[in-house]
Design a protein around this motif. Structure first.
Motif, PDB file in Angstrom:
ATOM      1  N   VAL A  94      40.122  37.117  33.217  1.00 38.08           N
ATOM      2  CA  VAL A  94      40.005  36.266  34.402  1.00 38.08           C
ATOM      3  C   VAL A  94      39.401  37.044  35.567  1.00 38.08           C
ATOM      4  CG1 VAL A  94      41.368  35.079  36.177  1.00 38.08           C
ATOM      5  CG2 VAL A  94      41.820  34.649  33.757  1.00 38.08           C
ATOM      6  N   LEU A  95      39.822  38.282  35.759  1.00 39.53           N
ATOM      7  CA  LEU A  95      39.254  39.090  36.831  1.00 39.53           C
ATOM      8  C   LEU A  95      37.782  39.387  36.583  1.00 39.53           C
ATOM      9  CD1 LEU A  95      42.178  41.587  37.535  1.00 39.53           C
ATOM     10  CD2 LEU A  95      41.577  39.514  38.796  1.00 39.53           C
ATOM     11  N   ASP A  96      37.414  39.605  35.314  1.00 35.54           N
ATOM     12  CA  ASP A  96      35.999  39.795  34.984  1.00 35.54           C
ATOM     13  C   ASP A  96      35.193  38.541  35.320  1.00 35.54           C
ATOM     14  OD1 ASP A  96      36.468  42.350  34.078  1.00 35.54           O
ATOM     15  OD2 ASP A  96      36.419  41.839  31.949  1.00 35.54           O
ATOM     16  N   LEU A  97      35.760  37.378  35.003  1.00 38.65           N
ATOM     17  CA  LEU A  97      35.087  36.118  35.313  1.00 38.65           C
ATOM     18  C   LEU A  97      34.867  35.985  36.823  1.00 38.65           C
ATOM     19  CD1 LEU A  97      34.175  33.145  34.918  1.00 38.65           C
ATOM     20  CD2 LEU A  97      36.612  32.538  34.947  1.00 38.65           C
ATOM     21  N   ILE A  98      35.901  36.264  37.597  1.00 41.01           N
ATOM     22  CA  ILE A  98      35.777  36.131  39.054  1.00 41.01           C
ATOM     23  C   ILE A  98      34.760  37.118  39.601  1.00 41.01           C
ATOM     24  CG2 ILE A  98      37.019  36.433  41.226  1.00 41.01           C
ATOM     25  CD1 ILE A  98      39.474  35.269  39.811  1.00 41.01           C
ATOM     26  N   ASP A  99      34.766  38.353  39.071  1.00 41.16           N
ATOM     27  CA  ASP A  99      33.756  39.331  39.486  1.00 41.16           C
ATOM     28  C   ASP A  99      32.351  38.825  39.185  1.00 41.16           C
ATOM     29  OD1 ASP A  99      35.504  41.137  40.545  1.00 41.16           O
ATOM     30  OD2 ASP A  99      35.514  42.483  38.818  1.00 41.16           O
ATOM     31  N   ALA A 100      32.167  38.238  37.992  1.00 35.63           N
ATOM     32  CA  ALA A 100      30.845  37.725  37.615  1.00 35.63           C
ATOM     33  C   ALA A 100      30.400  36.612  38.562  1.00 35.63           C
ATOM     34  CB  ALA A 100      30.875  37.226  36.170  1.00 35.63           C
ATOM     35  N   LEU A 101      31.324  35.727  38.927  1.00 26.13           N
ATOM     36  CA  LEU A 101      30.987  34.645  39.848  1.00 26.13           C
ATOM     37  C   LEU A 101      30.640  35.189  41.233  1.00 26.13           C
ATOM     38  CD1 LEU A 101      33.749  32.066  38.864  1.00 26.13           C
ATOM     39  CD2 LEU A 101      31.294  31.829  38.472  1.00 26.13           C
ATOM     40  N   ARG A 102      31.337  36.208  41.648  1.00 28.13           N
ATOM     41  CA  ARG A 102      31.036  36.815  42.945  1.00 28.13           C
ATOM     42  C   ARG A 102      29.604  37.341  42.979  1.00 28.13           C
ATOM     43  NH1 ARG A 102      35.227  41.316  43.784  1.00 28.13           N
ATOM     44  NH2 ARG A 102      33.868  41.720  45.555  1.00 28.13           N
ATOM     45  N   HIS A 103      29.195  37.980  41.891  1.00 36.69           N
ATOM     46  CA  HIS A 103      27.863  38.593  41.874  1.00 36.69           C
ATOM     47  C   HIS A 103      26.765  37.574  41.598  1.00 36.69           C
ATOM     48  CE1 HIS A 103      29.015  42.821  42.255  1.00 36.69           C
ATOM     49  NE2 HIS A 103      30.129  42.436  41.669  1.00 36.69           N
ATOM     50  N   ARG A 104      27.076  36.574  40.767  1.00 38.82           N
ATOM     51  CA  ARG A 104      26.037  35.622  40.363  1.00 38.82           C
ATOM     52  C   ARG A 104      25.867  34.498  41.380  1.00 38.82           C
ATOM     53  NH1 ARG A 104      27.941  34.337  35.635  1.00 38.82           N
ATOM     54  NH2 ARG A 104      28.696  32.232  36.101  1.00 38.82           N
ATOM     55  N   THR A 105      26.975  34.011  41.949  1.00 35.61           N
ATOM     56  CA  THR A 105      26.906  32.836  42.814  1.00 35.61           C
ATOM     57  C   THR A 105      27.238  33.133  44.265  1.00 35.61           C
ATOM     58  OG1 THR A 105      29.229  32.175  42.552  1.00 35.61           O
ATOM     59  CG2 THR A 105      27.688  31.474  40.833  1.00 35.61           C
ATOM     60  N   GLY A 106      27.716  34.348  44.568  1.00 31.33           N
ATOM     61  CA  GLY A 106      28.111  34.649  45.945  1.00 31.33           C
ATOM     62  C   GLY A 106      29.481  34.129  46.317  1.00 31.33           C
ATOM     63  N   LEU A 107      30.306  33.730  45.307  1.00 28.11           N
ATOM     64  CA  LEU A 107      31.672  33.284  45.583  1.00 28.11           C
ATOM     65  C   LEU A 107      32.446  34.384  46.299  1.00 28.11           C
ATOM     66  CD1 LEU A 107      34.024  31.183  45.024  1.00 28.11           C
ATOM     67  CD2 LEU A 107      34.509  32.560  42.981  1.00 28.11           C
ATOM     68  N   ALA A 108      33.069  34.046  47.421  1.00 24.73           N
ATOM     69  CA  ALA A 108      33.957  34.980  48.117  1.00 24.73           C
ATOM     70  C   ALA A 108      35.387  34.716  47.673  1.00 24.73           C
ATOM     71  CB  ALA A 108      33.833  34.816  49.617  1.00 24.73           C
ATOM     72  N   VAL A 109      36.196  35.776  47.643  1.00 23.70           N
ATOM     73  CA  VAL A 109      37.568  35.662  47.149  1.00 23.70           C
ATOM     74  C   VAL A 109      38.524  36.323  48.139  1.00 23.70           C
ATOM     75  CG1 VAL A 109      39.169  36.219  45.276  1.00 23.70           C
ATOM     76  CG2 VAL A 109      36.778  35.687  44.751  1.00 23.70           C
ATOM     77  N   LEU A 110      39.562  35.575  48.517  1.00 20.70           N
ATOM     78  CA  LEU A 110      40.671  36.127  49.297  1.00 20.70           C
ATOM     79  C   LEU A 110      41.909  36.003  48.422  1.00 20.70           C
ATOM     80  CD1 LEU A 110      41.797  37.256  51.976  1.00 20.70           C
ATOM     81  CD2 LEU A 110      42.190  34.891  52.691  1.00 20.70           C
ATOM     82  N   ALA A 111      42.447  37.137  47.984  1.00 16.20           N
ATOM     83  CA  ALA A 111      43.521  37.138  46.993  1.00 16.20           C
ATOM     84  C   ALA A 111      44.793  37.731  47.579  1.00 16.20           C
ATOM     85  CB  ALA A 111      43.101  37.937  45.760  1.00 16.20           C
ATOM     86  N   ALA A 112      45.881  36.945  47.554  1.00 19.94           N
ATOM     87  CA  ALA A 112      47.208  37.468  47.877  1.00 19.94           C
ATOM     88  C   ALA A 112      47.817  37.980  46.585  1.00 19.94           C
ATOM     89  CB  ALA A 112      48.076  36.369  48.470  1.00 19.94           C
ATOM     90  N   THR A 113      48.303  39.220  46.583  1.00 17.75           N
ATOM     91  CA  THR A 113      48.712  39.798  45.307  1.00 17.75           C
ATOM     92  C   THR A 113      49.699  40.945  45.474  1.00 17.75           C
ATOM     93  OG1 THR A 113      47.836  40.742  43.243  1.00 17.75           O
ATOM     94  CG2 THR A 113      46.797  41.463  45.287  1.00 17.75           C
ATOM     95  N   HIS A 114      50.484  41.155  44.401  1.00 14.84           N
ATOM     96  CA  HIS A 114      51.262  42.383  44.235  1.00 14.84           C
ATOM     97  C   HIS A 114      50.639  43.255  43.150  1.00 14.84           C
ATOM     98  CE1 HIS A 114      54.461  40.990  46.790  1.00 14.84           C
ATOM     99  NE2 HIS A 114      54.736  39.963  46.028  1.00 14.84           N
ATOM    100  N   ASP A 115      49.596  42.771  42.497  1.00 17.37           N
ATOM    101  CA  ASP A 115      49.033  43.409  41.310  1.00 17.37           C
ATOM    102  C   ASP A 115      47.989  44.448  41.716  1.00 17.37           C
ATOM    103  OD1 ASP A 115      47.866  44.115  38.930  1.00 17.37           O
ATOM    104  OD2 ASP A 115      47.628  42.077  38.191  1.00 17.37           O
ATOM    105  N   PRO A 116      48.218  45.733  41.422  1.00 15.02           N
ATOM    106  CA  PRO A 116      47.224  46.754  41.785  1.00 15.02           C
ATOM    107  C   PRO A 116      45.884  46.537  41.101  1.00 15.02           C
ATOM    108  CG  PRO A 116      48.929  47.675  40.363  1.00 15.02           C
ATOM    109  CD  PRO A 116      49.400  46.322  40.763  1.00 15.02           C
ATOM    110  N   ALA A 117      45.864  45.835  39.936  1.00 12.74           N
ATOM    111  CA  ALA A 117      44.601  45.565  39.259  1.00 12.74           C
ATOM    112  C   ALA A 117      43.723  44.650  40.094  1.00 12.74           C
ATOM    113  CB  ALA A 117      44.871  44.932  37.890  1.00 12.74           C
TER     114      ALA A 117
END
Length: 500
Positions: A443-466
């Motif tokens: 899922v993180l790989d997918l989101i990274d790909a969308l960020r680079h391919r489409t310019g999707l910005a992501v604001l993530a609230a998380t406890h996960d260091p990954a």
């Protein structure tokens, strides 16, 4: 009386079309023991818990097998559950009655003889919650981690003989996690209590479990040895991938993504929970550019989820202004036009909040495709199937209802639904909490790909260091302020592999 604990004999569960979900599973948990079920998302772990409790959702049925308690078959599951079981499900906020505050929710689980002695306040305090400060709050006024701890306090309140926990630590920060682990650890070796846990967190499993059973394709009834002790839960950790399985190649972390134009800006933002209460966040400024990933850290209850809900228009802001793609963004979602509704999409901690239980997965995905993007019905159906494949789910899930999905599957459906409208900004709240390591990495790989391919910005609230390790910037809510925070080292991200 026989004291055999919980025994599951040759349990087989099938779906509506006869698909085998759980195949001839055998389990035995003696009094004083903790057994953990592990395996990839969709392997049937939650289905096993529901079958044990005699509470399978519509569309699933127990085709064969027996559930025994202390050597005798369980013949009246509802009465047995009331008398014997404490249960924490994957979606605690949905399980808590929306009209009951935290104290009342815990009190309801106590026997009548224990409802007048302040037991509910003690139960809340034992999982790290302040009864005076949070006891009067209803589920929608709690953070994901707070709701999870209220539900756990409720499950533990009557000191049940059988405790069944489904991903009990998914939304917890390290301090809250330590309290929860200690509360469950007390049951081990007491000669009475039986505990059955589902978890993707192998640090939690290694800390608590006497036995580990792995579910998944080709696993059968694989009883693994207790896993080796890992670093303390909550501490970033690296597990090396198997030989010959390279880690995904990612762009250099911290490098500004192409695009660069601000897609979301907020200035002078003040938020409180509940509205009108003491501020969780004061006078905060936030700017996110196209393609940028920003992670927000902070302890449970600090305001991470509330910040995302304010930006999504689902929680009132005390003060401040916001803009999306340079255009003013009204705070209430009801005042936002079509362009603003498409611009921001929220994936919350609790997918059941956004997935209508009466709609199939395919219908849930087709709706935003038609309303936000204007696609005709047939095109929307085809695009819904493509979105399922994008998040790593098979097409046949389109015909299932949310109750028939695992927690990880629901999380990915919620992500697909958020992506359906083609947002400029994805607001992701603990997006990996219900996922195994392999699926989380995908899922993180997918989101990274969308960020680079489409310019999707992501604001993530998380406890996960990954999640934080993949961000360009990391912010932390601390003492009511939104401050820059160092990124975790790249090697702290969770790799995509099995750890058993």
């Amino acid at each position: 009386m026989n004291r055999d604990g919980l025994t599951v004999r040759a349990l087989t569960v099938t779906g509506r079309t006869g698909t085998v979900i759980v195949d001839r599973l055998d389990l035995r948990i003696a009094p004083g023991e903790v057994l953990a079920l592990v395996g990839p998302s969709g392997a049937g772990k939650t289905t096993v818990l529901r079958a044990v409790l005699g509470a399978l959702p519509s569309g699933l049925r127990q085709a064969s097998g027996r559930i025994e308690w202390h050597g005798a078959p369980v013949r009246a599951p509802r009465r047995w559950r009331r008398r014997t079981v404490g249960f924490l499900g994957q979606d605690p906020a949905s399980a808590l009655h929306p009209l009951l505050d935290a104290r009342a929710a815990v009190r309801e689980a106590l026997p009548r003889s224990g409802r007048d002695g302040g037991e509910e306040e003690r139960a809340l305090a034992e999982v790290g919650l302040d009864p005076a400060g949070l006891g009067r709050r209803r589920p929608h006024q709690l953070s994901g981690g707070q709701a999870q701890r209220v539900a756990l306090a409720r499950a533990l309140a009557a000191d049940p003989e059988l405790l069944v926990l489904d991903e009990p630590t998914s939304a917890l920060d390290p301090a809250a996690l330590a309290l929860v682990l200690e509360r469950v650890r007390r049951r081990r070796g007491d000669g009475r209590s039986v505990t059955l846990i589902v978890s993707h967190d192998m640090a939690v499993v290694s800390e608590l479990a006497d036995h580990v059973v792995r579910l998944g394709p080709g696993e059968g009834n694989h009883v693994a040895p207790r896993p080796p002790v890992l670093p303390p839960a909550g501490k970033p950790r690296l597990v090396l991938p198997p030989a010959g399985k390279p880690r995904p190649v990612l762009p250099p972390a911290g490098k500004r993504r192409p695009g660069g134009a601000p897609v979301l800006e907020a200035h002078g933002l003040t938020i409180a929970q509940p509205p009108g209460g003491a501020p969780l966040l004061s006078d905060a400024d936030l700017t996110i550019s196209a393609g940028e990933g920003v992670a927000v850290l902070g302890p449970s209850g600090s305001g991470k989820s509330t910040l995302l809900r304010v930006l999504a228009g689902l929680h009132p802001a005390g003060q401040g202004q916001a803009a999306a793609a340079g255009r003013p963004l009204p705070w209430p979602v009801t005042e936002r036009g079509p362009a603003a509704l498409r611009a921001l999409a929220l994936v919350g901690q609790n997918p059941l909040d956004v997935l209508n239980p009466a709609r199939t997965v395919g219908a849930a995905l087709a709706r935003p495709l038609r309303t936000l993007r204007g696609l005709p019905r047939r095109t929307a159906r085809a695009e819904a199937l493509r979105l399922l494949a994008t998040v790593g789910l098979p097409e046949d899930l389109a015909h299932r209802y949310p109750a028939a999905l695992s927690g990880g599957q629901r999380q990915r459906v919620a992500l697909a639904r958020a992506l359906a409208g083609g947002p400029a900004v994805l607001l992701a709240d603990e997006i990996t909490a219900a996922l195994d390591d392999r699926t989380a990495a995908q899922v993180l790989d997918l989101i990274d790909a969308l960020r680079h391919r489409t310019g999707l910005a992501v604001l993530a609230a998380t406890h996960d260091p990954a999640v934080a390790a993949r961000a360009d910037r990391v912010l932390r809510i601390e003492a009511g302020r939104l401050r820059p925070h160092p990124r975790p080292h790249d090697d702290d991200r969770r790799p995509s592999l099995d750890v058993l």
